[in-house]
Every structure is written in structure tokens, then in C-alpha cells.
Design an enzyme around this catalytic site. Sequence first.
Site, PDB file in Angstrom:
ATOM      1  N   ASP A  50       0.883  -1.165   0.000  1.00 37.21           N
ATOM      2  CA  ASP A  50       0.000   0.000   0.000  1.00 37.21           C
ATOM      3  C   ASP A  50       0.920   1.214   0.000  1.00 37.21           C
ATOM      4  OD1 ASP A  50      -1.619   2.132   0.736  1.00 37.21           O
ATOM      5  OD2 ASP A  50      -2.841   0.923   2.106  1.00 37.21           O
ATOM      6  N   TYR A 139      -9.210  14.606  -7.492  1.00 35.55           N
ATOM      7  CA  TYR A 139      -8.303  13.828  -8.341  1.00 35.55           C
ATOM      8  C   TYR A 139      -7.470  14.760  -9.230  1.00 35.55           C
ATOM      9  CZ  TYR A 139      -7.052  10.744 -12.281  1.00 35.55           C
ATOM     10  OH  TYR A 139      -6.390  10.064 -13.268  1.00 35.55           O
ATOM     11  N   ILE A 169      -8.915   6.177 -20.772  1.00 34.97           N
ATOM     12  CA  ILE A 169      -8.269   5.009 -21.368  1.00 34.97           C
ATOM     13  C   ILE A 169      -9.260   3.859 -21.511  1.00 34.97           C
ATOM     14  CG2 ILE A 169      -6.420   3.307 -21.087  1.00 34.97           C
ATOM     15  CD1 ILE A 169      -4.765   5.565 -19.944  1.00 34.97           C
TER      16      ILE A 169
HETATM   17  N1  SER Z   1     -10.050   8.330 -16.644  1.00 30.34           N
HETATM   18  C1  SER Z   1      -9.823   9.236 -15.550  1.00 30.34           C
HETATM   19  C2  SER Z   1     -11.072   9.562 -14.848  1.00 30.34           C
HETATM   20  O1  SER Z   1     -12.086   9.575 -15.484  1.00 30.34           O
HETATM   21  C3  SER Z   1      -9.199  10.511 -16.045  1.00 30.34           C
HETATM   22  O2  SER Z   1      -7.854  10.462 -15.814  1.00 30.34           O
HETATM   23  O3  SER Z   1     -11.052   9.837 -13.691  1.00 30.34           O
END
Ligand code: SER
Length: 318
Positions: A50, A139, A169
Amino acid sequence: MKILVTGATGQIGSELVPELRKKYGDENVIATGRNIKKLKEFSEPTEVLDVLNKKKLEQVVKEHNIDVIYHLAAILSAKGEQNPQLCFKVNVDGLYNVLETARENNVEKVIIPSSIAAFGPETPDNPSEITIQRPKTMYGISKVLAELLGEYYYNKYGLDVRGVRFPGIISWKTEPGGGTTDYAVEAFYAAIQKGHYTYFVRKDTVLPMMYMPDALKALIQIAEAEPSQLRYRFYNVTGMSFSAEELTKVIQKFIPDFTADYKPDERQKIADSWPTRIDDSAAREDWNWKPDWDLERMARDMIENLSKKLRGDAYGKA
Ligand code: SER
């Protein structure tokens, strides 16, 4: 060269580890993560780790004499908005542990994915590397911090931190967990399994995306670029941009009975705060970046591989 991958059981890690092992030798790539069951799907060397446990991180880095860390462990945007405190902990404290451990143990390079989430509503569309960012998710804020701290550790300590800003992705092997761009993967699962998908964004939502083989290529290419090739520490890379409705139409070319509806939820706001496309000309110029996959080829390959995988799942052998 000894490589450590954090978050190895995640969407990117589960495919990056085999790719790195092919290139640098199985014994030289240490897959690490918290999920013991998923970690067992890799052959050795693996370590239960972790990134919040700095002691264990140090121990693993020392024991394996690590030269390069691919730091993938992170909480994605949508999950991060459900629990911003956890997102801060994993993405910020985890990042700091990785950078400090690398600095203290003479690790040569740290590769960190950044994201389109590092941009915000004030960012001009088709942004280049140096632009207004101001993300609105925890984020995204953590990814801007990764970019800035990466540059800081490079200038201050000579720790070679690099990365790419990824778009959403798309991949079939391991599902993404808790991202805003997850609809572009979920649509394929739903099309194959149920013939119908309810998007959580409007049909005119356009975001930049990339197919996994290009994402792996980008990460390995930036890691291997000569220092003299790099103008920036973090580069934009992208593969394609399409709307949710365009994705539906492409899937319908291969699965004609597929239907979709669009019921935006709280993730719409996150999607709307990101650029619809990003300018990756600097990566193209500096280290010859070029994506191989467009929307239609990606969709064909996704459907082929995902169908096979899901048939396997049904018989319990995927
Ligand atoms: N795929 C990611 C998200 O949607 C973006 O970096 O949080």
C-alpha cells in the site's frame, strides 16, 4: 534495470506489467498493489504494498534495488468526489511517499501518469502543456500536484520525474474503477452482455480518449526518451475524441441491435470541466509520439477481445 510498479492490479498496471516484463525481463519488474487476490494473478516477483505504508515501500525499494518506479496507484475522479478525503490520502500522501522514498534511495526515475483531469473549466479547449489548469476535482488537484512536485524534485534533487497527461483510457482486460471516462468502457461491456447501455453523460459529451496499446506505448516511450529530448516533465498525449453518441454509432456498426440512452448524473459536471481534445504536438515533436488506434479500429478490437473474455468468464476460465 529494476522496475517497481505501484497500483499494478489496476486498469493500466495489469497491462503495463506484462509489457515491461516482455521488454526488460520478468525478474526485473516488481508488481505491487494492495489487492492480494489480484496480485496473485501475476507471476513473481510481486509484493503486497500500500503506497500509504512508507516503511514497506522503502523496504521493497531497498530489497529489490529499484532504479525506476512507475507510480500508478491512485483514486480516479468520480470515486474521488465520493470520498475526497480518501482521494487526498492515496493520491497526495501516496505520491509524497513515492517521491521521498525515491529521493532517499537514489532511485533514478519516477514515471507518473497525469490526466486530462488536471485541466478545468477555465482551460482553453485543445490546451498545450503550459496553460491555465485550475481543476475542480480532488483527483485533478492531486494530478496538478504530481506535475508540480515532479518538476520540483527534478530541479531540486535531480530525481528524473516524468509523465504524460492521459485522456480516458479504453481497454478490455481490466475494468477501470471510479473514473468519469468509464462510460467509454462500460458501453462495450453492456453492448455485448445486454445489448443496451444507459450512459451517465449526455449524448453530446465529447472527451479525449485513447486505446490501451497506445497508453502503454506512451508511458514506455516517455520513460525511455533521452533527457535532451524533453522540453517538459509532463506531456499531453491523446488518441481520439468522440461524443457518447458517436461511440454508440460505432458500436452499432459491429453490434447492430445495440441501443443506448443517456441519463447524466453528477459525473456530467466533471466531464464538462475537461477539454474535449488536447494538443499533443509537443510529444509528437520531442519524442516522436504518434497514436496507432482510431475510434473504429479500437471499437472492432475491443468487441473482439471483450467478447472472447466474457465468453471465457461465463465458463469460469477468463
Ligand atoms: N479516466 C480518468 C477519470 O475519469 C481521467 O484520468 O477519472
